[in-house]
Design an enzyme around this catalytic site. Structure first.
Site, PDB file in Angstrom:
ATOM      1  N   ARG A 132      37.876  74.415  56.582  1.00 29.60           N
ATOM      2  CA  ARG A 132      38.799  73.697  55.706  1.00 29.60           C
ATOM      3  C   ARG A 132      39.315  74.638  54.612  1.00 29.60           C
ATOM      4  O   ARG A 132      38.675  75.624  54.269  1.00 29.60           O
ATOM      5  CB  ARG A 132      38.094  72.493  55.059  1.00 29.60           C
ATOM      6  N   TYR A 163      42.222  74.079  62.619  1.00 32.98           N
ATOM      7  CA  TYR A 163      40.755  73.981  62.574  1.00 32.98           C
ATOM      8  C   TYR A 163      40.252  72.704  61.910  1.00 32.98           C
ATOM      9  O   TYR A 163      40.684  72.342  60.811  1.00 32.98           O
ATOM     10  CB  TYR A 163      40.170  75.182  61.833  1.00 32.98           C
ATOM     11  N   LYS A 200      38.409  63.906  57.650  1.00 35.44           N
ATOM     12  CA  LYS A 200      38.376  63.968  56.190  1.00 35.44           C
ATOM     13  C   LYS A 200      39.672  63.420  55.580  1.00 35.44           C
ATOM     14  O   LYS A 200      39.647  62.788  54.527  1.00 35.44           O
ATOM     15  CB  LYS A 200      38.164  65.411  55.729  1.00 35.44           C
ATOM     16  N   HIS A 247      31.253  60.013  52.052  1.00 37.08           N
ATOM     17  CA  HIS A 247      30.886  61.179  52.864  1.00 37.08           C
ATOM     18  C   HIS A 247      29.389  61.091  53.166  1.00 37.08           C
ATOM     19  O   HIS A 247      28.587  61.849  52.625  1.00 37.08           O
ATOM     20  CB  HIS A 247      31.219  62.445  52.052  1.00 37.08           C
ATOM     21  N   SER A 277      29.266  69.384  52.458  1.00 38.88           N
ATOM     22  CA  SER A 277      29.463  70.004  53.759  1.00 38.88           C
ATOM     23  C   SER A 277      28.420  71.090  54.007  1.00 38.88           C
ATOM     24  O   SER A 277      28.126  71.897  53.116  1.00 38.88           O
ATOM     25  CB  SER A 277      30.862  70.610  53.828  1.00 38.88           C
ATOM     26  N   ALA A 278      27.888  71.079  55.220  1.00 36.02           N
ATOM     27  CA  ALA A 278      26.868  72.041  55.645  1.00 36.02           C
ATOM     28  C   ALA A 278      25.605  71.997  54.785  1.00 36.02           C
ATOM     29  O   ALA A 278      24.986  73.018  54.503  1.00 36.02           O
ATOM     30  CB  ALA A 278      27.447  73.455  55.717  1.00 36.02           C
ATOM     31  N   CYS A 279      25.221  70.779  54.364  1.00 36.88           N
ATOM     32  CA  CYS A 279      24.001  70.609  53.573  1.00 36.88           C
ATOM     33  C   CYS A 279      23.024  69.634  54.220  1.00 36.88           C
ATOM     34  O   CYS A 279      22.153  69.086  53.540  1.00 36.88           O
ATOM     35  CB  CYS A 279      24.334  70.193  52.148  1.00 36.88           C
ATOM     36  N   ASN A 281      21.762  66.906  60.592  1.00 37.22           N
ATOM     37  CA  ASN A 281      20.332  67.055  60.876  1.00 37.22           C
ATOM     38  C   ASN A 281      19.545  65.816  60.464  1.00 37.22           C
ATOM     39  O   ASN A 281      18.706  65.331  61.225  1.00 37.22           O
ATOM     40  CB  ASN A 281      19.774  68.295  60.174  1.00 37.22           C
ATOM     41  N   ASP A 307      28.495  61.679  59.368  1.00 34.30           N
ATOM     42  CA  ASP A 307      29.385  62.318  58.388  1.00 34.30           C
ATOM     43  C   ASP A 307      30.072  61.342  57.434  1.00 34.30           C
ATOM     44  O   ASP A 307      30.242  61.652  56.263  1.00 34.30           O
ATOM     45  CB  ASP A 307      30.449  63.134  59.125  1.00 34.30           C
ATOM     46  N   ASN A 323      30.581  78.904  60.283  1.00 33.97           N
ATOM     47  CA  ASN A 323      31.128  77.541  60.392  1.00 33.97           C
ATOM     48  C   ASN A 323      31.547  77.225  61.843  1.00 33.97           C
ATOM     49  O   ASN A 323      32.399  76.381  62.080  1.00 33.97           O
ATOM     50  CB  ASN A 323      32.311  77.356  59.440  1.00 33.97           C
ATOM     51  N   ARG A 346      31.387  75.381  65.291  1.00 26.28           N
ATOM     52  CA  ARG A 346      31.110  73.939  65.410  1.00 26.28           C
ATOM     53  C   ARG A 346      31.052  73.501  66.858  1.00 26.28           C
ATOM     54  O   ARG A 346      31.617  74.136  67.750  1.00 26.28           O
ATOM     55  CB  ARG A 346      32.239  73.156  64.718  1.00 26.28           C
ATOM     56  N   ARG A 387      22.314  71.560  47.927  1.00 22.59           N
ATOM     57  CA  ARG A 387      21.560  72.807  47.999  1.00 22.59           C
ATOM     58  C   ARG A 387      21.312  73.326  46.609  1.00 22.59           C
ATOM     59  O   ARG A 387      22.250  73.752  45.925  1.00 22.59           O
ATOM     60  CB  ARG A 387      22.405  73.880  48.713  1.00 22.59           C
ATOM     61  N   TYR A 440      14.024  69.581  57.823  1.00 19.51           N
ATOM     62  CA  TYR A 440      14.311  69.002  59.145  1.00 19.51           C
ATOM     63  C   TYR A 440      13.439  67.764  59.413  1.00 19.51           C
ATOM     64  O   TYR A 440      13.442  66.842  58.614  1.00 19.51           O
ATOM     65  CB  TYR A 440      14.172  70.083  60.233  1.00 19.51           C
ATOM     66  N   GLU A 472      10.435  67.155  59.089  1.00 21.24           N
ATOM     67  CA  GLU A 472       9.445  66.843  58.047  1.00 21.24           C
ATOM     68  C   GLU A 472      10.066  66.062  56.888  1.00 21.24           C
ATOM     69  O   GLU A 472       9.359  65.464  56.072  1.00 21.24           O
ATOM     70  CB  GLU A 472       8.778  68.125  57.515  1.00 21.24           C
TER      71      GLU A 472
HETATM   72  P1  GTP Z   1      29.024  69.152  57.674  1.00 20.38           P
HETATM   73  O1  GTP Z   1      29.135  68.775  59.111  1.00 20.38           O
HETATM   74  O2  GTP Z   1      29.771  70.371  57.283  1.00 20.38           O
HETATM   75  O3  GTP Z   1      29.365  68.023  56.747  1.00 20.38           O
HETATM   76  O4  GTP Z   1      27.480  69.598  57.427  1.00 20.38           O
HETATM   77  P2  GTP Z   1      26.169  68.697  57.442  1.00 20.38           P
HETATM   78  O5  GTP Z   1      25.977  68.101  56.094  1.00 20.38           O
HETATM   79  O6  GTP Z   1      26.185  67.793  58.604  1.00 20.38           O
HETATM   80  O7  GTP Z   1      25.009  69.801  57.610  1.00 20.38           O
HETATM   81  P3  GTP Z   1      24.111  70.140  58.888  1.00 20.38           P
HETATM   82  O8  GTP Z   1      23.126  69.056  59.179  1.00 20.38           O
HETATM   83  O9  GTP Z   1      24.967  70.589  59.992  1.00 20.38           O
HETATM   84  O10 GTP Z   1      23.296  71.375  58.316  1.00 20.38           O
HETATM   85  C1  GTP Z   1      23.956  72.507  57.811  1.00 20.38           C
HETATM   86  C2  GTP Z   1      23.015  73.682  57.769  1.00 20.38           C
HETATM   87  O11 GTP Z   1      21.880  73.357  56.970  1.00 20.38           O
HETATM   88  C3  GTP Z   1      22.491  74.044  59.151  1.00 20.38           C
HETATM   89  O12 GTP Z   1      22.466  75.441  59.274  1.00 20.38           O
HETATM   90  C4  GTP Z   1      21.097  73.491  59.153  1.00 20.38           C
HETATM   91  O13 GTP Z   1      20.224  74.226  59.983  1.00 20.38           O
HETATM   92  C5  GTP Z   1      20.673  73.552  57.685  1.00 20.38           C
HETATM   93  N1  GTP Z   1      19.722  72.457  57.342  1.00 20.38           N
HETATM   94  C6  GTP Z   1      19.855  71.145  57.630  1.00 20.38           C
HETATM   95  N2  GTP Z   1      18.776  70.441  57.209  1.00 20.38           N
HETATM   96  C7  GTP Z   1      17.945  71.335  56.627  1.00 20.38           C
HETATM   97  C8  GTP Z   1      16.667  71.227  55.985  1.00 20.38           C
HETATM   98  O14 GTP Z   1      16.054  70.168  55.883  1.00 20.38           O
HETATM   99  N3  GTP Z   1      16.137  72.390  55.481  1.00 20.38           N
HETATM  100  C9  GTP Z   1      16.787  73.591  55.582  1.00 20.38           C
HETATM  101  N4  GTP Z   1      16.204  74.662  55.061  1.00 20.38           N
HETATM  102  N5  GTP Z   1      17.992  73.721  56.196  1.00 20.38           N
HETATM  103  C10 GTP Z   1      18.562  72.619  56.701  1.00 20.38           C
HETATM  104  C1  SPV Z   2      32.923  69.344  56.492  1.00 18.68           C
HETATM  105  O1  SPV Z   2      33.378  70.398  56.058  1.00 18.68           O
HETATM  106  O2  SPV Z   2      32.364  68.512  55.745  1.00 18.68           O
HETATM  107  C2  SPV Z   2      33.007  69.044  57.930  1.00 18.68           C
HETATM  108  C3  SPV Z   2      33.797  69.924  58.759  1.00 18.68           C
HETATM  109  O3  SPV Z   2      32.471  68.053  58.410  1.00 18.68           O
HETATM  110  S1  SPV Z   2      35.467  69.548  58.667  1.00 18.68           S
HETATM  111  O4  SPV Z   2      35.757  68.528  59.683  1.00 18.68           O
HETATM  112  O5  SPV Z   2      36.198  70.772  58.948  1.00 18.68           O
HETATM  113  O6  SPV Z   2      35.819  69.016  57.368  1.00 18.68           O
HETATM  114 MN    MN Z   3      27.771  67.440  60.006  1.00 18.81          MN
END
Ligand code: GTP
Ligand code: SPV
Ligand code: MN
Length: 595
Positions: free
Chosen positions: A70, A211, A220, A240, A262-264, A268, A287, A377, A379, A410, A504, A506
């Site tokens: 994004r 993308y 989004k 979100h 995002s990516a936090c 998972n 999401d 990033n 996917r 984070r 994860y 845990e």
């Molecule tokens: P978007 O799809 O961008 O919104 O991301 P998301 O919030 O769905 O995050 P996602 O679950 O894909 O995790 C993003 C990154 O964080 C990955 O590399 C995971 O491996 C890592 N991650 C997820 N959960 C944990 C956790 O509990 N501990 C740690 N250390 N890393 C984690």
């Molecule tokens: C995010 O960035 O929170 C995502 C990926 O889920 S995107 O669809 O590119 O926004």
């Molecule tokens: Mn996600």
């Protein structure tokens, strides 16, 4: 191609866009498997898609290196007056922005097909569902939309001759002149990219990127930016948030919605495989959550999407087995590496790295290479119904009743593993002050701490001060039936930079404590920042975490929290008169509790 719709406004809009963008032809998508297969085969033939032989009906794409995430800097909330977009959004006057973008759109689809995608966000027929129509010149976008949303003729049936839809105009911004050879991932240079939203007229215009969230406009753009503005007007919520159902050994179910940037960790947590005996989890969404107060006064949530657009790196049988099992077939991979075995690969995949691979830029890669094989990033796009832990109720038209909200992000330091808000107002304060280190999900610096209120900074389609007030208004309506609010941080690090918490699966231990708080089984301990687990309340059976790490994870460092206060004050000040007084009162109360 003749329009299959009798909707006058829709047909007129398609005509206008065709006249402006000048495609070679117009194609109406029917959402069929046949259509998906045909487009994929065309892209395989052109070299844009690479079949992954180990995974039936799965394909790898490599984006242009400039088009990998994004683009928040190029994303606009275009309201008549800037104050309605607020201090956290980029703003351009709608007339000016439309003039600029119309200039780009002129003839932008020459040499290409204009696809018309009728899609529903939310199960077709759900009272919460909304219809969008995306116009795009990218067959890759069409295939992704097939997975991520409900596409097809039945959406046009629901729309009827005079139904409401959200127009979403998308172009990759790369017209082809006669005889010009196409590239594998056409897109426009960064300074021509615009991801624009006109919330006052429910309109989306996106130009220049192919993308993810820049191009799959149901996600989004519609389901968060446009929907959040509509939700405020109409008295519901677009957040979100992942949605999951957790069932305890006695058979009581809890529904949890969690907002992380995002990516936090949303995907998972959404697919968590609990390590505590007798507890079961089901995924409803990973999401986005749309929520509305039901007839019983509780808050009901649906997942408006029908697929996962998940971060690939770090996904493994070790970290997220349910995601890995979702990826066995019918998947679109973007910017992953291609191992010599013919399978995809990324950093954090199970087992040893391949001896040789082709990286996301199409270059030779070996474990000795200094660069990542997959883009951070990178996917996967996969159908939600393939997830082995998808809830049987994931498409329930009325949604599921939410018991627990979680915020988080984070933070290498300061914020403990878990704490609970004293009440709704305190929870809104936690959400409004949430901070997190930036990630590769946006083009820009990674690892910078920033305030990302409710994980909505990049996704709130109106003034964030008014958004805070909307949370208070919803809380007032929900009153005693409001979900309880918690804050988590899975990302604490030791001074040497190692994770203090295993994370994860845990994380189920933390969820269990939340459920026990809700059902009155855990007492908790009161601290200046909120309620933390009392000694022994967090179920750590079978885990071996060094006592000093655990102490660090559960510590409330009053000095460190006090040091945050001036920054929170600054953060709040940007909202001026739009900041709800109730947030000022919460900040003052926190200050007093910290002493
Ligand atoms: P978007 O799809 O961008 O919104 O991301 P998301 O919030 O769905 O995050 P996602 O679950 O894909 O995790 C993003 C990154 O964080 C990955 O590399 C995971 O491996 C890592 N991650 C997820 N959960 C944990 C956790 O509990 N501990 C740690 N250390 N890393 C984690
Ligand atoms: C995010 O960035 O929170 C995502 C990926 O889920 S995107 O669809 O590119 O926004
Ligand atoms: Mn996600």
């Amino acid at each position: 191609m003749k329009s299959p719709s009798r909707n006058t406004r829709l047909n007129q809009w398609i005509q206008e866009c065709a006249t402006l963008c000048l495609p070679d032809s117009v194609y109406w998508c029917d959402g069929s498997a046949d259509e998906y297969n045909r487009l994929m085969q065309q892209m395989v033939a052109s070299g844009a898609a690479i079949p992954i032989k180990q995974r039936p009906n799965s394909f790898l794409f490599r984006s242009d290196p400039s088009d990998v995430a994004r683009v928040e800097d190029r994303t606009y909330i275009s309201t008549a007056s800037q104050i309605e977009a607020g201090p956290t959004n980029n703003w351009i006057d709608p007339a000016e922005l439309k003039k600029t973008m119309t200039g780009f759109y002129k003839g932008c689809m020459r040499g290409r097909t204009m696809y018309v995608i009728p899609f529903s966000m939310g199960p077709v027929g759900s009272p919460l569902a909304k219809i969008g129509i995306e116009i795009t010149d990218s067959p890759y976008v069409v295939c992704n939309m097939h997975v991520m949303t409900r596409v097809g003729t039945r959406v046009l049936d629901v729309l009827g001759p005079d139904g409401e839809f959200i127009p979403c105009l998308h172009s990759i911004g790369a017209p082809l002149e006669k005889g010009q050879k196409d590239v594998l991932w056409p897109c426009a240079p960064i300074e021509q990219k615009y991801i624009s939203h006109f919330p006052e007229e429910n309109l989306i215009w996106s130009y220049g990127s192919g993308y993810g969230g820049n191009a799959l406009l149901g996600k989004k753009c519609l389901a968060l930016r446009i929907a959040s503005a509509a939700a405020r007007r109409e008295g519901w919520m677009a957040e979100h948030m992942l949605i999951l159902r957790l069932t305890n050994p006695e058979g009581r179910s809890f529904h949890i919605a969690a907002a992380f940037p995002s990516a936090c960790g949303k995907t998972n947590l959404a697919m968590i495989n609990p390590t505590i005996p007798g507890w079961k989890a089901e995924c409803i969404g990973d999401d986005i959550s749309w929520m509305k107060i039901g007839p019983d006064g509780r808050l009901y949530a649906i997942n408006p999407e029908s697929g996962f657009f998940g971060v690939a790196p770090g996904t493994s049988y070790d970290s997220n087995p349910a995601a890995m099992d979702t990826l066995k077939q019918n998947v679109i991979f973007t910017n992953c590496a291609l191992a010599d075995s013919g399978d995809i690969w990324w950093e954090g995949f199970d087992g040893p790295p391949p001896g040789h691979a082709i990286d996301w830029k199409g270059k030779d890669w070996t474990p000795a290479s200094k660069v990542d094989a997959a883009h951070p990033n990178a996917r996967f796009t996969a159908p939600a119904r393939q997830c082995p832990v998808i809830s049987p109720d994931w498409e329930k038209l009325d949604g599921v009743p939410i018991d627990i909200f979680i915020f988080g992000g984070r933070r290498a330091s300061v914020v403990p593993l878990v704490h609970e808000a004293y009440n709704w107002d305190h929870g809104v304060f936690m959400g409004s002050t949430a901070a997190s280190e930036t990630t590769a999900a946006n083009i820009g610096a990674v690892g910078n701490l920033r305030r990302d209120p409710f994980a909505m900074k990049p996704f709130c389609g109106y003034n964030m001060g008014d958004y805070f007030q909307h949370w208070f208004d919803m809380g007032d309506k929900l009153a005693a039936r409001a979900p309880r609010i918690f804050y988590v941080n899975w990302f604490r690090k030791s001074p040497e930079g190692k994770w203090l918490w295993p994370g994860y699966s845990e994380n189920s231990r933390v969820l269990k404590w939340m459920c026990e708080r809700v059902s009155g089984k855990a007492e908790g301990r009161q601290t200046p920042i909120g309620i933390l687990p009392k000694d022994g309340e967090l179920d750590l059976k079978g885990l071996s975490i060094p006592a000093q790490d655990l102490a660090e994870l559960m510590k409330v460092d009053a000095a460190a929290w006090k040091a945050e206060l001036p920054d929170i004050d600054q953060h709040f000040k940007q909202f001026g008169g739009r900041l709800p007084a109730r947030l000022g009162a919460q900040l003052k109360a926190l200050k007093e509790r910290l002493g």
